[in-house]
Design a protein around this motif. Structure first.
Motif, PDB file in Angstrom:
ATOM      1  N   ALA A 159       4.583  -6.688  -7.457  1.00 26.76           N
ATOM      2  CA  ALA A 159       4.126  -7.184  -6.155  1.00 26.76           C
ATOM      3  C   ALA A 159       4.578  -6.261  -5.029  1.00 26.76           C
ATOM      4  O   ALA A 159       3.804  -5.948  -4.110  1.00 26.76           O
ATOM      5  N   GLU A 160       5.841  -5.823  -5.099  1.00 25.24           N
ATOM      6  CA  GLU A 160       6.345  -4.918  -4.063  1.00 25.24           C
ATOM      7  C   GLU A 160       5.595  -3.585  -4.089  1.00 25.24           C
ATOM      8  O   GLU A 160       5.269  -3.025  -3.036  1.00 25.24           O
ATOM      9  N   ALA A 161       5.308  -3.110  -5.291  1.00 22.35           N
ATOM     10  CA  ALA A 161       4.575  -1.847  -5.392  1.00 22.35           C
ATOM     11  C   ALA A 161       3.166  -1.991  -4.824  1.00 22.35           C
ATOM     12  O   ALA A 161       2.659  -1.095  -4.128  1.00 22.35           O
ATOM     13  N   THR A 162       2.509  -3.161  -5.114  1.00 20.50           N
ATOM     14  CA  THR A 162       1.165  -3.398  -4.576  1.00 20.50           C
ATOM     15  C   THR A 162       1.196  -3.456  -3.052  1.00 20.50           C
ATOM     16  O   THR A 162       0.347  -2.865  -2.363  1.00 20.50           O
ATOM     17  N   MET A 163       2.201  -4.189  -2.526  1.00 13.15           N
ATOM     18  CA  MET A 163       2.324  -4.300  -1.073  1.00 13.15           C
ATOM     19  C   MET A 163       2.572  -2.925  -0.443  1.00 13.15           C
ATOM     20  O   MET A 163       1.942  -2.552   0.557  1.00 13.15           O
ATOM     21  N   LYS A 164       3.472  -2.180  -1.044  1.00 12.59           N
ATOM     22  CA  LYS A 164       3.759  -0.848  -0.514  1.00 12.59           C
ATOM     23  C   LYS A 164       2.527   0.046  -0.587  1.00 12.59           C
ATOM     24  O   LYS A 164       2.277   0.862   0.306  1.00 12.59           O
ATOM     25  N   GLY A 165       1.731  -0.144  -1.667  1.00  8.26           N
ATOM     26  CA  GLY A 165       0.522   0.668  -1.797  1.00  8.26           C
ATOM     27  C   GLY A 165      -0.484   0.360  -0.708  1.00  8.26           C
ATOM     28  O   GLY A 165      -1.075   1.272  -0.105  1.00  8.26           O
ATOM     29  N   GLU A 166      -0.705  -0.954  -0.427  1.00 10.62           N
ATOM     30  CA  GLU A 166      -1.661  -1.321   0.621  1.00 10.62           C
ATOM     31  C   GLU A 166      -1.176  -0.861   1.991  1.00 10.62           C
ATOM     32  O   GLU A 166      -1.949  -0.317   2.792  1.00 10.62           O
ATOM     33  N   ARG A 198      -1.632   5.721   5.882  1.00  8.77           N
ATOM     34  CA  ARG A 198      -2.262   7.019   5.661  1.00  8.77           C
ATOM     35  C   ARG A 198      -3.584   7.137   6.423  1.00  8.77           C
ATOM     36  O   ARG A 198      -3.898   8.189   6.986  1.00  8.77           O
ATOM     37  N   GLU A 199      -4.370   6.026   6.426  1.00  3.27           N
ATOM     38  CA  GLU A 199      -5.646   6.054   7.137  1.00  3.27           C
ATOM     39  C   GLU A 199      -5.430   6.272   8.632  1.00  3.27           C
ATOM     40  O   GLU A 199      -6.109   7.094   9.271  1.00  3.27           O
ATOM     41  N   GLY A 200      -4.443   5.518   9.205  1.00  4.72           N
ATOM     42  CA  GLY A 200      -4.146   5.700  10.627  1.00  4.72           C
ATOM     43  C   GLY A 200      -3.632   7.098  10.923  1.00  4.72           C
ATOM     44  O   GLY A 200      -4.028   7.728  11.914  1.00  4.72           O
ATOM     45  N   GLN A 201      -2.744   7.587  10.065  1.00  2.00           N
ATOM     46  CA  GLN A 201      -2.215   8.936  10.262  1.00  2.00           C
ATOM     47  C   GLN A 201      -3.314   9.986  10.157  1.00  2.00           C
ATOM     48  O   GLN A 201      -3.313  10.982  10.882  1.00  2.00           O
ATOM     49  N   THR A 202      -4.288   9.715   9.253  1.00  2.00           N
ATOM     50  CA  THR A 202      -5.395  10.665   9.108  1.00  2.00           C
ATOM     51  C   THR A 202      -6.210  10.753  10.391  1.00  2.00           C
ATOM     52  O   THR A 202      -6.573  11.845  10.853  1.00  2.00           O
TER      53      THR A 202
END
Length: 339
Positions: free
Chosen positions: A183-190, A196-200
């Motif tokens: 769950a933590e990995a999924t949350m961190k991924g989202e 990343r999208e905002g930084q892009t």
């Protein structure tokens, strides 16, 4: 048994008797009368046990173990102790088996009674090492050495499934922790994807702005560079013209110096010719005067020599005449004297 005795590759001879102070160990020996010789095997043996012990909470458990035990052949005192143990018993006899089992069970139970079941379960490796060390200390008095000890996984006693429950607990905790990690990995991924999208987007806007600024700066730099190059070209041309003028002036100076040098050389050459002619004329006159002087000397000397020769001839003639007259007078005197 009296006679020569030889032990096998994995055997020793233990000799006692009236002529032996304590126990004599040898691979081969001659057994005398009133001596006793016993063979004993030094090959390590495997002993399998299932030690039943109880923790500090009075919870029973089983410790399966396999020990490889035998005498220490590189230590004489240990061999003597082992020889005393085996002199009346075979190593596969119940006595030796019960002795080893009693030592292992006793030390295991004493150690387990001082530890909780949680400590035993969590520190299984440390528990096994301490059992091994304590058993070895007890076996040293019999000359025995533990060559290998394989202590298996702790086993529950029927009706007391503590280790099973602990295992299930550990499995459930691991499964729950795995779910939490997923769950933590999924949350961190989202979250990471959104970041990343905002930084892009931010990076794209920044790149566009930087590109415009860079383009403007490059245009300005290009114009500055063009002006600088033209100025440098003009300066270079002026320097070249100045260098050419300076070179022409220097050439005229050199031509003037060369003309003066040529004229001076011509004057000096003319004067040198005149001086040389005068020197040659003076030398010629000196030589003519010397020649006339020598000629006059020669004439005078010849005349003097002629006169000298003439006078010498005349003197010689007069002397001859006088000598001749004297000889004639002497002859006449002799003739007169004879007559």
């Amino acid at each position: 048994m009296v006679g020569y005795a030889i032990a096998g590759p994995n055997e020793y001879l233990a000799i006692t008797g009236s002529s032996v102070r304590d126990i004599k160990l040898a691979k081969k020996a001659f057994v005398r009368p009133f001596e006793k010789c016993v063979r004993f095997d030094v090959t390590p043996e495997n002993y399998t046990f299932e030690v039943q012990a109880m923790s500090a909470e009075k919870l029973p458990f089983v410790l399966p173990a396999v020990f490889t035990i035998g005498p220490r052949v590189d230590d004489h005192e240990s061999l003597v102790l082992y020889a005393r143990l085996m002199s009346v018993h075979d190593k596969k006899s119940n006595h030796v088996n019960e002795l080893v089992q009693g030592v292992i069970e006793g030390e295991t139970r004493v150690l387990a009674a001082s530890m909780t079941m949680e400590d035993i379960f969590n520190g299984t490796k440390k528990f096994k090492e301490e059992v091994f060390q304590k058993v070895q200390l007890e076996l040293n008095q019999f000359g025995l050495h533990i060559y290998n000890a394989n202590v298996k996984q702790l086993v529950d006693v029927r009706g007391h499934e503590y280790f099973s429950y602990l295992g299930q607990k550990t499995q459930m905790e691991a499964a729950n922790q795995a779910k939490i990690d997923v769950a933590e990995a999924t949350m961190k991924g989202e979250i990471g994807a959104k970041q990343r999208e905002g930084q892009t987007r931010q990076n794209a806007d920044k790149i566009d702005a930087d590109t415009k600024i860079t383009t403007t700066q490059r245009l300005g730099d290009g114009q500055k560079e063009e002006i600088r190059v033209k100025a440098e070209v003009k300066i270079f041309e002026n320097r070249k013209e100045a260098d050419v003028a300076e070179a022409n002036a220097e050439l005229e100076k050199k031509k003037t110096r060369w003309t003066q040098s040529v004229q001076m050389a011509q004057v000096e050459a003319t004067k040198a010719v005149s001086i040389r002619e005068a020197e040659l004329q003076a030398d010629l006159e000196k030589k003519n005067a010397y020649t006339r002087t020598e000629k006059l000397k020669a004439e005078l000397l010849s005349k003097a020599e002629v006169e000298y020769e003439t006078k010498v001839q005349e003197a010689n003639w007069e002397l001859y005449e006088k000598q001749k007259a004297a000889d004639a007078a002497l002859y006449e005197n002799q003739q007169a004297a004879e007559s």
